[in-house]
Design an enzyme around this catalytic site. Sequence first.
Site, PDB file in Angstrom:
ATOM      1  N   ARG A  83       0.879  -1.191   0.000  1.00  0.00           N
ATOM      2  CA  ARG A  83       0.000   0.000   0.000  1.00  0.00           C
ATOM      3  C   ARG A  83       0.900   1.220   0.000  1.00  0.00           C
ATOM      4  NH1 ARG A  83      -2.666   0.424   5.092  1.00  0.00           N
ATOM      5  NH2 ARG A  83      -1.258   2.152   5.356  1.00  0.00           N
ATOM      6  N   ASN A 104       4.096   0.505   2.198  1.00  0.00           N
ATOM      7  CA  ASN A 104       4.066  -0.600   3.163  1.00  0.00           C
ATOM      8  C   ASN A 104       4.128  -1.904   2.386  1.00  0.00           C
ATOM      9  OD1 ASN A 104       3.172   1.022   5.703  1.00  0.00           O
ATOM     10  ND2 ASN A 104       1.817   1.685   4.055  1.00  0.00           N
ATOM     11  N   LYS A 263      12.413   2.356   5.569  1.00  0.00           N
ATOM     12  CA  LYS A 263      12.533   3.800   5.368  1.00  0.00           C
ATOM     13  C   LYS A 263      13.882   4.135   4.729  1.00  0.00           C
ATOM     14  CE  LYS A 263       8.716   4.752   7.978  1.00  0.00           C
ATOM     15  NZ  LYS A 263       8.035   3.451   7.947  1.00  0.00           N
ATOM     16  N   LYS A 322      12.634   9.916  11.016  1.00  0.00           N
ATOM     17  CA  LYS A 322      12.013   8.588  11.010  1.00  0.00           C
ATOM     18  C   LYS A 322      13.013   7.470  11.292  1.00  0.00           C
ATOM     19  CE  LYS A 322       8.374   9.592   7.667  1.00  0.00           C
ATOM     20  NZ  LYS A 322       7.568   8.989   6.586  1.00  0.00           N
ATOM     21  N   GLY A 327       4.135   0.889  11.698  1.00  0.00           N
ATOM     22  CA  GLY A 327       2.985   0.754  12.566  1.00  0.00           C
ATOM     23  C   GLY A 327       2.522   2.041  13.225  1.00  0.00           C
ATOM     24  N   ARG A 408      -7.587   7.526   5.164  1.00  0.00           N
ATOM     25  CA  ARG A 408      -7.573   7.621   6.631  1.00  0.00           C
ATOM     26  C   ARG A 408      -7.465   9.084   7.013  1.00  0.00           C
ATOM     27  NH1 ARG A 408      -2.425   4.324   8.039  1.00  0.00           N
ATOM     28  NH2 ARG A 408      -1.790   5.403   6.142  1.00  0.00           N
TER      29      ARG A 408
HETATM   30  P1  ADP Z   1       4.719   4.080   9.758  1.00  0.00           P
HETATM   31  O1  ADP Z   1       5.526   3.016   9.116  1.00  0.00           O
HETATM   32  O2  ADP Z   1       4.869   4.143  11.225  1.00  0.00           O
HETATM   33  O3  ADP Z   1       3.297   4.070   9.287  1.00  0.00           O
HETATM   34  P2  ADP Z   1       4.926   6.554   8.240  1.00  0.00           P
HETATM   35  O4  ADP Z   1       6.092   6.981   7.443  1.00  0.00           O
HETATM   36  O5  ADP Z   1       3.732   6.145   7.477  1.00  0.00           O
HETATM   37  O6  ADP Z   1       5.417   5.417   9.233  1.00  0.00           O
HETATM   38  O7  ADP Z   1       4.534   7.719   9.235  1.00  0.00           O
HETATM   39  C1  ADP Z   1       3.473   7.584  10.168  1.00  0.00           C
HETATM   40  C2  ADP Z   1       2.551   8.780  10.092  1.00  0.00           C
HETATM   41  O8  ADP Z   1       3.286   9.992  10.301  1.00  0.00           O
HETATM   42  C3  ADP Z   1       1.894   8.968   8.722  1.00  0.00           C
HETATM   43  O9  ADP Z   1       0.706   8.225   8.653  1.00  0.00           O
HETATM   44  C4  ADP Z   1       1.658  10.466   8.684  1.00  0.00           C
HETATM   45  O10 ADP Z   1       0.467  10.796   9.380  1.00  0.00           O
HETATM   46  C5  ADP Z   1       2.830  11.031   9.463  1.00  0.00           C
HETATM   47  N1  ADP Z   1       3.915  11.399   8.541  1.00  0.00           N
HETATM   48  C6  ADP Z   1       4.877  10.587   8.072  1.00  0.00           C
HETATM   49  N2  ADP Z   1       5.703  11.230   7.234  1.00  0.00           N
HETATM   50  C7  ADP Z   1       5.264  12.497   7.171  1.00  0.00           C
HETATM   51  C8  ADP Z   1       5.697  13.674   6.459  1.00  0.00           C
HETATM   52  N3  ADP Z   1       6.759  13.630   5.668  1.00  0.00           N
HETATM   53  N4  ADP Z   1       5.001  14.812   6.645  1.00  0.00           N
HETATM   54  C9  ADP Z   1       3.925  14.845   7.465  1.00  0.00           C
HETATM   55  N5  ADP Z   1       3.462  13.776   8.144  1.00  0.00           N
HETATM   56  C10 ADP Z   1       4.117  12.616   8.007  1.00  0.00           C
HETATM   57 MG    MG Z   2       2.505   4.591   7.488  1.00  0.00          MG
END
Ligand code: ADP
Ligand code: MG
Length: 432
Positions: A83, A104, A263, A322, A327, A408
Amino acid sequence: QVVNYAPFTLLPSAVPRALFEQAYAVQQDFNLLVDAISQNKEFLEQTLASTIKVDDFTAQLFRIYMQVLEEGLAQTVFLGINRSDYMFDCGLDGTAALRQIEINTIAASFGGLTSRTADVHGLVLKVLGKTEEASHLLPNNPAKGLALGIAKAWELYGSQRAVVMFLVEEIQRNIFDQRCVENELWSRNIRVIRKRFRDVFEQGSLDASRRLYMDGQEVAVVYYREGYVPQNYDQQNWEARLLLERSRAVKCPDIATQLAGTKKVQQELSRPGTLEKLLPGRPEAIARMRATFAGLYSLDEGEEGDMIAATAIADPDRFVLKPQREGGGNNLYGEELRQVLEKIKDSPERTSYILMDKIKPQPALNYLLRAHSPLQVSECISELGIFGVYVRQGQELVLNQAAGHLLRTKAIEHADGGVAAGVAVLDTPYLV
Ligand code: ADP
Ligand code: MG
């Protein structure tokens, strides 16, 4: 023991049609890319070299990856369910741009439950007297699309008696999401069993040609809804994971594809020239993918990392920090980002993180409906996910599709976190 409804928005959220279509149009490219990375040992080795020195979890996954390669792969059919997630970045002139948050590649969830949300929101709109608007909501059935991929992999594995095994967590909070996919398989007369790592440790075995058996029952496909965070593993679970990876069964995903979703790999993909090396001869696909990338920065030791770390410490609100985790709830923002980076900026530990430009969407008002929470209007932002499914037999890609979407939505107070983390709720796009 206690059942709640899955949280959802009262109303569907506006999504720019052009960006929605852009996200669908690039999904097959991302499927190809993930599949290419998973077959490129040199790229994975180079990209993750610095990370696995400091991140034990990625290192353990990588050890299994190398071990399985050394023995030689028994698996010949490959199934990817991913996804790709996006937010709509609002520029200074007010126009929105599609920006990828992440892909993901393991246990991408909510394809099941979200197959029902359009009906829920259609009903709400009708109750509000908005019958015309209700008719504009798009049908969406990722559960069916994901099951189609699993069924194809099962068929190519080629044993009528073999089952599909959902590998699930010790404590299941999201079982109904999985059941939607499971039921699609039963309706195609494919048997499904649900097992935990612990069960695999106790009942799993391989025969001489490395066919996987669970208590005497052959397994054609292992669909992981577990195994993506360190807390999912103890010593026995790691042994079970190794057994599964060594087997001939189709793993969704295999360990190489899980590593392709880190990442660190995402950050490396944004480096000029990387996509060209991974997908030679596909300039259009590369252009479509690159158009969705946000700025991503390596924190590896050296001048490049020193400079971006200093920039982020000076202006933390421009970035997200990050770690190699999945999750939700793991990223760092603002003052916390500054403090952590200040502390680790001169140590190798910083290479376990990447930096990303922070995406700033335009908020909109909505109600977030959650069991036992008061009803109040919130300023919200949304994240769009597109499900991708592909199946490869040897070198031939026999299926490559977008399989539906997930929207979401969360209140802007929360910088991070998905539905499972208790922050975001299920939504339906209303295209504008
Ligand atoms: P995970 O693997 O924990 O889902 P993500 O990279 O999807 O990691 O980040 C988790 C959440 O953080 C995302 O669903 C989003 O809401 C927020 N987020 C992540 N990256 C960004 C970004 N570059 N700018 C703003 N919000 C972010
Ligand atoms: Mg995510």
